[in-house]
Design an enzyme around this catalytic site. Structure first.
Site, PDB file in Angstrom:
ATOM      1  N   ASP A   1     114.104 -44.635 -25.682  1.00  0.00           N
ATOM      2  CA  ASP A   1     112.813 -45.083 -25.698  1.00  0.00           C
ATOM      3  C   ASP A   1     112.022 -44.140 -25.200  1.00  0.00           C
ATOM      4  OD1 ASP A   1     111.812 -48.369 -25.727  1.00  0.00           O
ATOM      5  OD2 ASP A   1     110.403 -47.034 -24.690  1.00  0.00           O
TER       6      ASP A   1
ATOM      7  N   ASP B   1     110.466 -39.392 -27.329  1.00  0.00           N
ATOM      8  CA  ASP B   1     109.538 -39.913 -28.113  1.00  0.00           C
ATOM      9  C   ASP B   1     109.906 -39.639 -29.851  1.00  0.00           C
ATOM     10  OD1 ASP B   1     107.122 -40.089 -29.675  1.00  0.00           O
ATOM     11  OD2 ASP B   1     105.664 -39.566 -27.923  1.00  0.00           O
TER      12      ASP B   1
ATOM     13  N   ASN C   1     114.186 -49.239 -34.302  1.00  0.00           N
ATOM     14  CA  ASN C   1     113.465 -50.413 -34.057  1.00  0.00           C
ATOM     15  C   ASN C   1     112.050 -50.131 -33.488  1.00  0.00           C
ATOM     16  OD1 ASN C   1     113.184 -53.488 -33.040  1.00  0.00           O
ATOM     17  ND2 ASN C   1     112.889 -52.066 -31.014  1.00  0.00           N
TER      18      ASN C   1
ATOM     19  N   TYR D   1      99.970 -49.940 -40.237  1.00  0.00           N
ATOM     20  CA  TYR D   1     101.143 -50.574 -39.827  1.00  0.00           C
ATOM     21  C   TYR D   1     101.939 -50.979 -40.850  1.00  0.00           C
ATOM     22  CZ  TYR D   1     104.552 -54.074 -37.582  1.00  0.00           C
ATOM     23  OH  TYR D   1     105.722 -54.601 -37.191  1.00  0.00           O
TER      24      TYR D   1
HETATM   25  N1  LIG Z   1     107.529 -58.890 -32.835  1.00  0.00           N
HETATM   26  C1  LIG Z   1     106.957 -59.277 -34.241  1.00  0.00           C
HETATM   27  O1  LIG Z   1     106.567 -60.190 -34.252  1.00  0.00           O
HETATM   28  C2  LIG Z   1     107.328 -58.140 -35.353  1.00  0.00           C
HETATM   29  C3  LIG Z   1     107.491 -58.664 -36.238  1.00  0.00           C
HETATM   30  C4  LIG Z   1     107.656 -57.700 -37.558  1.00  0.00           C
HETATM   31  C5  LIG Z   1     108.387 -56.348 -37.140  1.00  0.00           C
HETATM   32  N2  LIG Z   1     108.466 -56.177 -35.900  1.00  0.00           N
HETATM   33  C6  LIG Z   1     108.958 -54.928 -35.789  1.00  0.00           C
HETATM   34  O2  LIG Z   1     110.271 -54.920 -34.730  1.00  0.00           O
HETATM   35  C7  LIG Z   1     110.405 -53.727 -33.904  1.00  0.00           C
HETATM   36  C8  LIG Z   1     110.303 -54.294 -32.552  1.00  0.00           C
HETATM   37  O3  LIG Z   1     109.034 -55.032 -32.264  1.00  0.00           O
HETATM   38  P1  LIG Z   1     109.160 -55.749 -30.760  1.00  0.00           P
HETATM   39  O4  LIG Z   1     107.751 -56.221 -30.648  1.00  0.00           O
HETATM   40  O5  LIG Z   1     110.389 -56.653 -30.513  1.00  0.00           O
HETATM   41  O6  LIG Z   1     109.262 -54.478 -29.694  1.00  0.00           O
HETATM   42  P2  LIG Z   1     110.292 -53.998 -28.703  1.00  0.00           P
HETATM   43  O7  LIG Z   1     110.055 -55.104 -27.434  1.00  0.00           O
HETATM   44  O8  LIG Z   1     111.692 -53.921 -29.374  1.00  0.00           O
HETATM   45  O9  LIG Z   1     109.798 -52.523 -28.397  1.00  0.00           O
HETATM   46  C9  LIG Z   1     109.665 -51.558 -29.130  1.00  0.00           C
HETATM   47  C10 LIG Z   1     109.938 -50.464 -28.240  1.00  0.00           C
HETATM   48  O10 LIG Z   1     109.507 -49.291 -28.874  1.00  0.00           O
HETATM   49  C11 LIG Z   1     109.045 -48.256 -27.719  1.00  0.00           C
HETATM   50  N3  LIG Z   1     108.336 -47.279 -28.412  1.00  0.00           N
HETATM   51  C12 LIG Z   1     107.051 -47.270 -28.539  1.00  0.00           C
HETATM   52  N4  LIG Z   1     106.570 -46.083 -29.200  1.00  0.00           N
HETATM   53  C13 LIG Z   1     107.647 -45.105 -29.002  1.00  0.00           C
HETATM   54  C14 LIG Z   1     108.108 -43.813 -29.343  1.00  0.00           C
HETATM   55  N5  LIG Z   1     106.738 -43.051 -29.936  1.00  0.00           N
HETATM   56  N6  LIG Z   1     109.208 -43.264 -29.253  1.00  0.00           N
HETATM   57  C15 LIG Z   1     110.058 -44.041 -28.712  1.00  0.00           C
HETATM   58  N7  LIG Z   1     110.130 -45.291 -28.168  1.00  0.00           N
HETATM   59  C16 LIG Z   1     108.885 -46.112 -28.327  1.00  0.00           C
HETATM   60  C17 LIG Z   1     108.440 -49.096 -26.858  1.00  0.00           C
HETATM   61  O11 LIG Z   1     108.346 -48.484 -25.450  1.00  0.00           O
HETATM   62  C18 LIG Z   1     109.203 -50.429 -26.844  1.00  0.00           C
HETATM   63  O12 LIG Z   1     110.263 -50.128 -25.679  1.00  0.00           O
HETATM   64  C19 LIG Z   1     108.982 -52.861 -34.175  1.00  0.00           C
HETATM   65  O13 LIG Z   1     109.733 -51.880 -35.181  1.00  0.00           O
HETATM   66  C20 LIG Z   1     108.169 -53.853 -34.874  1.00  0.00           C
HETATM   67  O14 LIG Z   1     107.207 -53.140 -35.849  1.00  0.00           O
HETATM   68  C21 LIG Z   1     108.110 -56.977 -34.960  1.00  0.00           C
END
Ligand SMILES: NC(=O)c1ccc[n+]([C@@H]2O[C@H](COP(=O)([O-])OP(=O)(O)OC[C@H]3O[C@@H](n4cnc5c(N)ncnc54)[C@H](O)[C@@H]3O)[C@@H](O)[C@H]2O)c1
Length: 281
Positions: A63, A89, A116, A179
Site C-alpha cells: 500500500d 506507490d 486492488n 476512472y
Molecule cells: N468500493 C466500490 O464500490 C468499488 C466498486 C467498483 C470497483 N472498486 C474497485 O475496488 C478496488 C478497491 O476499492 P475499495 O473502495 O474497497 O478500496 P480499499 O479499501 O481496498 O483500498 C484501496 C487501497 O489502495 C491504496 N492506494 C491508493 N492509491 C495507491 C497507490 N498509488 N499505490 C498503492 N496503494 C494505493 C489505498 O491507500 C487503499 O488502502 C479499487 O480498485 C476500486 O476501484 C470498488
C-alpha cells in the site's frame, strides 16, 4: 454506523468460514491491501488479504500508506496468519519492484498477484487534466507496473495467477471520467497479459465489481445504501467480502482453466438496463 449495519456485515462475513487451505504454501501480493480502522468494515483489499491468509497464503500487503498496510498485517497476525507490510506507490516502478523482491526474499516464491489499488476522479471538464493523468497513472499504469514486477517471479514459481480489479464503470456509463476509462484499460490489459504469459502457466483475470459498500465508497448515507441494494437483481448490497471470495476463486486451483476472463461481481446489475430495473426498485 448503527448496530444493524454492523450485524448485517458480520453475518455476511461470518456466513462463509474464512479458514481453509485453498492457498496453503502459496505467496500472494495484494496491491492496495491496506485497511482500517474498523475490522468489521473492510475494504476489498484488506478483506482479500485477510481471506487469502486465512486460506494458508503468506500475504504481502502492499500500500502507499504504511499505516494502512500495517493495519491489515496486524489484523492478519491476530488471526494467526502470516503477512508482510510493503510500502510502495504503484506508480513507482522502483518501489513496486522493490516490494515484490522483498516479499520473494522473505517467502521464497510468488504465486498470486491481486491488483486492488484504485482511485476515482478525473472529470473531462475539470479546469486542468492533472487529476485525469493521476487517475490513469494509478489505475492503469500502476496495474501494469505491479504485473511487470510480479511476472518474472510468477514465472520462476512455475506459473501463477493475476487478479486485476476493474469496475462496473468500465463497462457502463457512469459519469466517472478517467476512472471508468482507466478501469476499461485494465480489462484490455488483462486479456493482453493473459495472451502473452499463458504459455508460462500464468493466468490473468479481471473482476468487475458493481456498487459496493466499503469504507472508501461509503457516501450518501442510508438512502444511498438502500438505492444500491435495490439496484441489482438479488436486491442485496455488495461488500468487500464478495470481491474477496471471487478473488480467491480466481487465485486458486479451482479456476485453473480460466484465463483472460472478466467476471462481474455485481449481483447482476450490469446485466440489466436502467428501464428494466425501475419496476423492481
Ligand atoms: N468500493 C466500490 O464500490 C468499488 C466498486 C467498483 C470497483 N472498486 C474497485 O475496488 C478496488 C478497491 O476499492 P475499495 O473502495 O474497497 O478500496 P480499499 O479499501 O481496498 O483500498 C484501496 C487501497 O489502495 C491504496 N492506494 C491508493 N492509491 C495507491 C497507490 N498509488 N499505490 C498503492 N496503494 C494505493 C489505498 O491507500 C487503499 O488502502 C479499487 O480498485 C476500486 O476501484 C470498488
Amino acid at each position: 454506523m448503527n448496530d444493524s449495519d454492523a450485524d448485517r456485515r458480520r453475518s455476511r462475513a461470518a456466513a462463509l468460514p474464512l479458514r481453509g487451505d485453498r492457498l496453503r504454501g502459496r505467496t500472494a501480493l495484494v496491491a492496495g491491501g491496506g485497511g482500517g480502522p474498523d475490522p468489521d468494515f473492510l475494504g476489498t483489499g484488506a478483506a482479500t488479504a485477510l481471506l487469502f491468509a486465512a486460506q494458508g497464503a503468506t500475504v504481502g500487503v502492499m500500500d502507499v500508506s504504511a499505516e494502512r498496510a500495517e493495519w491489515t498485517c496486524a489484523l492478519i497476525g491476530r488471526q494467526g496468519g502470516r503477512a508482510l507490510p510493503l510500502v510502495a506507490d504503484v506508480t513507482s516502478e522502483e518501489e513496486v519492484e522493490r516490494a515484490a523482491r522483498s516479499l520473494v526474499a522473505e517467502a521464497g516464491r510468488l504465486d498470486v498477484l491481486v491488483n486492488n489499488t484504485g482511485i476515482t476522479g478525473g472529470a473531462v471538464d475539470a479546469p486542468d487534466t492533472r487529476e485525469w493523468d493521476r487517475v490513469v497513472e494509478v489505475n492503469l499504469r500502476g496495474t501494469m507496473l505491479t504485473c511487470r514486477a510480479a511476472l518474472p517471479h510468477l514465472r520462476a514459481s512455475g506459473g501463477g495467477s493475476i487478479v486485476n480489479v476493474s469496475s462496473a464503470a468500465a463497462v457502463r456509463a457512469f459519469g466517472s471520467g478517467a476512472y471508468g476509462a482507466s478501469k476499461a484499460g485494465v480489462i484490455a490489459l488483462t486479456a493482453d497479459l493473459a495472451y502473452a504469459w499463458g504459455r508460462f502457466g500464468i493466468r490473468v483475470n479481471c473482476l468487475v465489481p458493481g456498487h459496493l459498500h466499503t469504507p472508501i465508497g461509503d457516501r450518501g448515507g442510508d438512502e444511498a445504501r438502500e438505492t444500491r441494494r435495490k439496484a441489482n437483481l438479488l436486491q442485496v448490497e455488495g461488500c468487500a467480502w464478495d470481491i474477496a471470495w471471487a478473488a480467491l476463486f480466481l487465485a486458486g486451483d479451482e479456476s485453473g482453466w480460466i484465463t483472460a476472463a472478466t467476471l462481474p461481481v455485481d449481483a447482476g446489475s450490469t446485466a440489466a438496463t436502467v428501464l428494466g430495473m425501475l419496476p423492481l426498485m
